[in-house]
Design a protein around this motif. Structure first.
Motif, PDB file in Angstrom:
ATOM      1  N   PRO B 166       0.806  -1.226   0.000  1.00 56.78           N
ATOM      2  CA  PRO B 166       0.000   0.000   0.000  1.00 56.78           C
ATOM      3  C   PRO B 166       0.839   1.276   0.000  1.00 56.78           C
ATOM      4  CG  PRO B 166      -0.143  -1.106   2.136  1.00 56.78           C
ATOM      5  CD  PRO B 166       0.588  -2.027   1.212  1.00 56.78           C
ATOM      6  N   TRP B 167       2.059   1.207   0.529  1.00 53.64           N
ATOM      7  CA  TRP B 167       2.921   2.397   0.530  1.00 53.64           C
ATOM      8  C   TRP B 167       3.802   2.458  -0.720  1.00 53.64           C
ATOM      9  CZ3 TRP B 167       2.360  -0.808   4.809  1.00 53.64           C
ATOM     10  CH2 TRP B 167       1.768  -0.228   5.952  1.00 53.64           C
ATOM     11  N   GLU B 168       4.309   1.278  -1.116  1.00 55.45           N
ATOM     12  CA  GLU B 168       5.325   1.250  -2.176  1.00 55.45           C
ATOM     13  C   GLU B 168       4.741   0.985  -3.556  1.00 55.45           C
ATOM     14  OE1 GLU B 168       8.588  -1.328  -1.019  1.00 55.45           O
ATOM     15  OE2 GLU B 168       8.473  -0.633   1.059  1.00 55.45           O
ATOM     16  N   GLY B 169       3.493   0.512  -3.618  1.00 58.97           N
ATOM     17  CA  GLY B 169       2.923   0.150  -4.907  1.00 58.97           C
ATOM     18  C   GLY B 169       3.509  -1.165  -5.396  1.00 58.97           C
ATOM     19  N   PRO B 170       4.076  -1.167  -6.602  1.00 56.90           N
ATOM     20  CA  PRO B 170       4.610  -2.416  -7.165  1.00 56.90           C
ATOM     21  C   PRO B 170       5.741  -2.994  -6.314  1.00 56.90           C
ATOM     22  CG  PRO B 170       4.444  -0.703  -8.846  1.00 56.90           C
ATOM     23  CD  PRO B 170       4.176  -0.046  -7.533  1.00 56.90           C
ATOM     24  N   VAL B 171       5.804  -4.293  -6.229  1.00 55.96           N
ATOM     25  CA  VAL B 171       6.881  -4.987  -5.517  1.00 55.96           C
ATOM     26  C   VAL B 171       7.609  -5.869  -6.533  1.00 55.96           C
ATOM     27  CG1 VAL B 171       7.433  -6.630  -3.681  1.00 55.96           C
ATOM     28  CG2 VAL B 171       5.591  -4.965  -3.347  1.00 55.96           C
TER      29      VAL B 171
END
Lengths: 331, 331
Positions: B166-171
């Motif tokens: 939710p904070w970083e978007g794509p992993v």
């Protein structure tokens, strides 16, 4: 709440590059909602769906008003949206349902260029829905299809109860294949395989598609129409994509299934479908944000939240921090 | 309402013959419910799950009560259900979550034979959930895993945020693979790949599984743990089965996601999973009717309906005729 960059786009092997969504919310959706929606709101709904990028929007049904009171305004509605199909930059197809020749007359008089008939794979549902045997229903559709074709109007054949029937239980695949063959031989351009009570599972989907191919029904003439009664609609859709299906029916916001009814038998929500297709890198032309806004707007008109999980997730108005802090309890 | 003979059993090619369901409702489910359930009710819930045929039931969590007040009764609960693992005819595995050595001590003292640790694939979630970096968290788990292994206690490693954060978007997939590799090298017996915020799609699932195989992580050590936030959980599960995954996490009745919250981020409902597996002819040992009865019972305890579509469909109390007459409006 949108999280930038999600879903990540990661294509899978051997899937179609593009899928055409046949949007049924304005017809199949609204006809199963308890609230009767005013005609101008329906027209605005269809326009917003077109603006969100949907190119095939089933607009209404020319059945007798007695049977589907929610769509009794077909005559008033269709002229309000007809121009969408005439604007060259949009070029939206606006199919309408016609149960018989009388319905066809009404649709043609208003300038409809795509129509659909609805057949049943089972005797019980043909009896309940059309008060005819399966073959009597097919005979009723024959002049509808041939007259439409003579006017260069394309015809979609809906087939209900392809994967199970509430009275009969299991429906033999061969029985479904027989009715599909009859609809195509009669002149239908496209068949929509309906899982009306939502009982299908992915192996069943692949078996039906394979058997249809074996009797010379090409996958390119087939659409799939899944209901989410048992939560299976999207998994079934994925199995159909793997088989090569490129037309998928869905209902904006999951219209047609009330989220609070225990018997909710709603259509696959278009947004849940678009989320998956976007992640798979499959083109649809649909703008998910615009579509979610349209479904949220329609949910407000209906006075209840959308049953689509994607709509609920993306229309969440809390801040990212709030969402994240909730997630931090999940492990 | 059950319709005899449905779903039809139609296997698909190249799927596993049997799937082990790792039931997380009593832990991951209840820890995310607002209502705090009395300890004897939790124990009865676990027993009913076992009676319905589930063989791996995550019972509770030995985290500090301050962090997860819903599971603060772990010490009281575990002895009430422990005998399920000792009865030779049931032989139910009862894993418990342990965040650190203190938690492991508490679990071992009560006779737990399976434990789980929970790691994060992203720095942001490691920080939010564990107040550590990813590597600091791994270092914290190392003595937990080695001590458990020394006592012949098996260890599952949960990995959160495998498909988006939710904070970083794509992993990046490579980042997930790295942490998986570290957990296995440390001695974990099994990894559960968590889509904590429900954003995964099927191509992404297959890509991660493929890359894990390429770094010598065998599919047999992998479980998948999908959330249904965007309605993708079952489609993702089907893609994982196609890849050969045979352990699937699910939550009875979809516990952990409130059907009325717009931000519902619930687990895949065990019943929706079992419906699909039953249709595919994949053995689970689970009695769907008994499981639905258990989830309905638990929903009554929680004072709200289950978010599982299958539970809602099968616990429908109307007669067949009523269901059928509703269906006759669908075309």
């Amino acid at each position: 709440m949108t999280i930038p960059g999600l879903p990540m786009t990661v294509p899978a092997a051997n899937l179609p590059a593009r899928v055409r969504i046949h949007e049924v919310g304005a017809r199949d959706g609204l006809q199963n909602e308890k609230t009767t929606v005013p005609t101008p709101v329906k027209a605005e709904f269809v326009r917003r769906l077109a603006s969100a990028g949907l190119t095939t929007i089933e607009a209404t049904s020319f059945v007798h008003p007695k049977w589907v009171p929610q769509l009794a305004d077909a005559e008033q509605l269709f002229p309000l949206v007809r121009d969408l199909s005439e604007l060259s930059d949009l070029g939206v197809a606006l199919p309408v349902l016609v149960p018989n020749e009388r319905g066809l007359d009404r649709a043609l008089a208003l300038g409809a260029r795509q129509v659909a008939v609805f057949a049943s794979a089972t005797e019980s549902f043909a009896k309940a829905n059309l008060n005819r045997t399966v073959d009597e229903a097919l005979a009723m559709f024959e002049p509808v299809v041939s007259r439409a074709r003579a006017e260069n109007v394309s015809v979609r054949g809906y087939l209900s109860m392809c994967f199970g029937d509430p009275w009969e239980g299991p429906v033999p695949v061969g029985q479904v294949v027989r009715v599909c063959r009859a609809l195509l031989d009669m002149g239908c351009d496209e068949l929509s395989l309906g899982d009306t009570i939502g009982v299908a599972t992915p192996g069943h989907v692949r078996r039906l598609l394979t058997e249809l191919n074996e009797t010379d029904v090409p996958t390119s003439t087939l659409a799939v129409h899944f209901h989410d009664t048992y939560g299976q609609a999207l998994a079934n859709t994925y199995a159909a994509l793997e088989h090569g299906v490129t037309t998928v029916d869905a209902s904006a916001g999951g219209l047609g299934g009330c989220p609070f009814a225990r018997s909710a038998t709603g259509n696959l929500a278009t947004e849940d479908l678009v989320w998956m297709l976007q992640g798979l890198g499959i083109e649809t032309g649909v703008d998910l944000t615009g579509l979610v806004a349209t479904s949220t707007w329609m949910a407000d008109r209906l006075g209840r939240p959308s049953p689509s999980r994607t709509v609920r997730a993306l229309s969440h108005k809390d801040s990212q921090g709030s969402q994240a802090s909730q997630d931090s309890q999940e492990q």
